[in-house]
Design an enzyme around this catalytic site. Structure first.
Site, PDB file in Angstrom:
ATOM      1  CB  SER A 134      -0.888  -0.009   1.239  1.00 33.47           C
ATOM      2  OG  SER A 134      -1.452   1.258   1.444  1.00 33.47           O
ATOM      3  CD  GLU A 136      -2.606   5.246   4.210  1.00 34.87           C
ATOM      4  OE1 GLU A 136      -2.485   5.429   5.423  1.00 34.87           O
ATOM      5  OE2 GLU A 136      -2.887   6.158   3.417  1.00 34.87           O
ATOM      6  CE1 TYR A 157      -4.386  -2.024   5.187  1.00 32.15           C
ATOM      7  CE2 TYR A 157      -3.347   0.073   4.656  1.00 32.15           C
ATOM      8  CZ  TYR A 157      -3.909  -1.119   4.251  1.00 32.15           C
ATOM      9  OH  TYR A 157      -3.985  -1.414   2.911  1.00 32.15           O
TER      10      TYR A 157
END
Ligand code: NDP
Ligand code: GDR
Length: 344
Positions: A134, A136, A157
């Site tokens: 990701s 992120e 996460y």
């Protein structure tokens, strides 16, 4: 016939990937979690009666927290390609459920890799593994982010995705597995989960337009994201597993917009002024935010010829059109006297 196993087949990406692989002639197996209600809405259109011997799409109960079950599925399905798309994928929720998120997202990927390692070691055929990493993971690293940018995760996460990223690299380097990371920037669609910001907005546009809702509560409107279309991103996943040598790639559109800009585009397309409906609810702020993501996918374009097909405006329209239709259906039910709140 090639065989693929998709963990996370009931999710947004899993369903588009299953569509793509079936169209390419694959036998597709998906892992689903047991739940008290059905979770297969996104794959209902490709579901076939498993009693039919020629069926090319099959589902198996499993969970990334259950390594024994994963091993059993692997041995039964004997896949050529494994796509790990399963995750507790909501960044805000990961602050509420950090241990669970780490168990599924980080250790879950490790369980799958371990199962594949033993399966390959046992003299079975080669398996190619795709890990849904990701954007992120970049966190505070300023844009544009590419394959060499530094990771600085800002949520449980994201930290778990960094662990899964490195497990994948490590199994490639240590055991020679064909294992790759697609570093996926945000990608959306009419099948996007309704608590992610884009879909939350387009769902609200549909319902507000038809008079079924009058307010939309959001958090940080200044965050910038690189939003693409999920259908294009699953094509990138597949391409990455067809390459001669395994490598990690950024998958992104190269453009970024703020949540505010998404609001303007979505409400504007439905001739609505978003400022009349949107209110800020601090509940949706995150303890640590990722401010600005814009990916540089030039390596993927250069080496695999991948480019996104659907642009931002088309994506917003596709999602609003779909959610206007959904709101019309809700309205029809409401007019017929049905309770559409789901509260029974
Ligand atoms: P979704 O949240 O829509 O789907 C997640 C899938 O994982 C669902 O099928 C879900 O099952 C399944 N799942 C959740 N927990 C478990 C578990 N414990 N065991 C087995 N399966 C589980 O995510 P997306 O389709 O949007 O994303 C796919 C992957 O790509 C995820 O790993 C996500 O983190 C990653 N990613 C997504 C991006 C995006 O913008 N969409 C960008 C970057 C990465 P159920 O239906 O039962 O909940
Ligand atoms: P993200 O997506 O966290 O980027 O993770 P999300 O749509 O949840 O948030 C995007 C940005 O919007 C801001 N925001 C809100 N977000 C939500 N969900 N709800 C709100 O009401 C709201 N108001 C403002 C957020 O603060 C954030 O800045 C997604 C997931 O798909 C991950 O699994 C994936 O890894 C990343 O994209 C890339």
């Amino acid at each position: 016939m090639r065989t693929a196993l998709i963990a996370g087949v009931t999710g947004q990406d899993g369903s588009y990937l299953a569509d793509l692989l079936l169209a390419k002639g694959y036998q597709v197996h998906g892992i689903i979690r047991r739940a008290s209600t059905l979770t297969t809405q996104r794959v209902d259109h490709i579901y076939e009666d498993p009693h039919n011997p020629d069926v090319r799409f099959r589902l198996h109960y499993g969970d990334l927290t259950d390594g024994t079950g994963l091993r059993r599925i692997l041995e039964m399905v004997r896949p050529d390609e494994v796509y790990n798309l399963a995750a507790q994928s909501h960044v805000r929720v990961s602050f509420d459920q950090p241990e669970y998120t780490a168990d599924v997202v980080a250790t879950g990927a490790l369980r799958l890799l371990e199962a594949i390692r033993d399966y390959v070691d046992g003299g079975e055929r080669q398996v190619r593994y795709f890990q849904a990493s990701s954007s992120e993971m970049y966190g505070t690293t300023p844009p544009p982010q590419n394959e060499t940018s530094r990771f600085h995760p800002r949520s449980p996460y994201a930290a778990s995705k960094v662990a899964a990223y490195w497990y994948t690299v490590n199994y490639r380097e240590a055991y020679g597995l064909y294992a790759v990371n697609g570093i996926l920037f945000n990608h959306e669609s009419p099948r996007r989960g309704e608590t992610f910001v884009t879909r939350k907005i387009t769902r609200a546009v549909g319902r507000i337009k038809l008079g079924l809702q009058d307010k939309l509560y959001l958090g940080n409107l200044d965050a910038r994201r690189d939003w693409g279309f999920a259908g294009d991103y699953v094509d990138a996943m597949w391409r990455m597993l067809q390459a001669e040598k395994p490598a990690d790639f950024v998958v992104a559109s190269g453009e970024s917009r703020s949540v505010r800009e998404f609001l303007e585009a979505a409400f504007g397309y439905a001739d609505l002024d978003w400022q009349k409906y949107v209110e800020i609810d601090p509940r949706y702020f995150r303890p640590a935010e990722v401010d600005d993501l814009r990916g540089d996918a030039s390596r993927l374009e250069r080496e695999m010829g991948w480019k996104p097909v659907v642009g931002f405006t088309e994506l917003v329209r596709m999602m609003v059109d779909s959610d206007l239709e959904l709101a019309r259906q809700e309205q029809t039910l409401k007019n017929a006297g049905h309770d559409i709140t789901g509260s029974g």
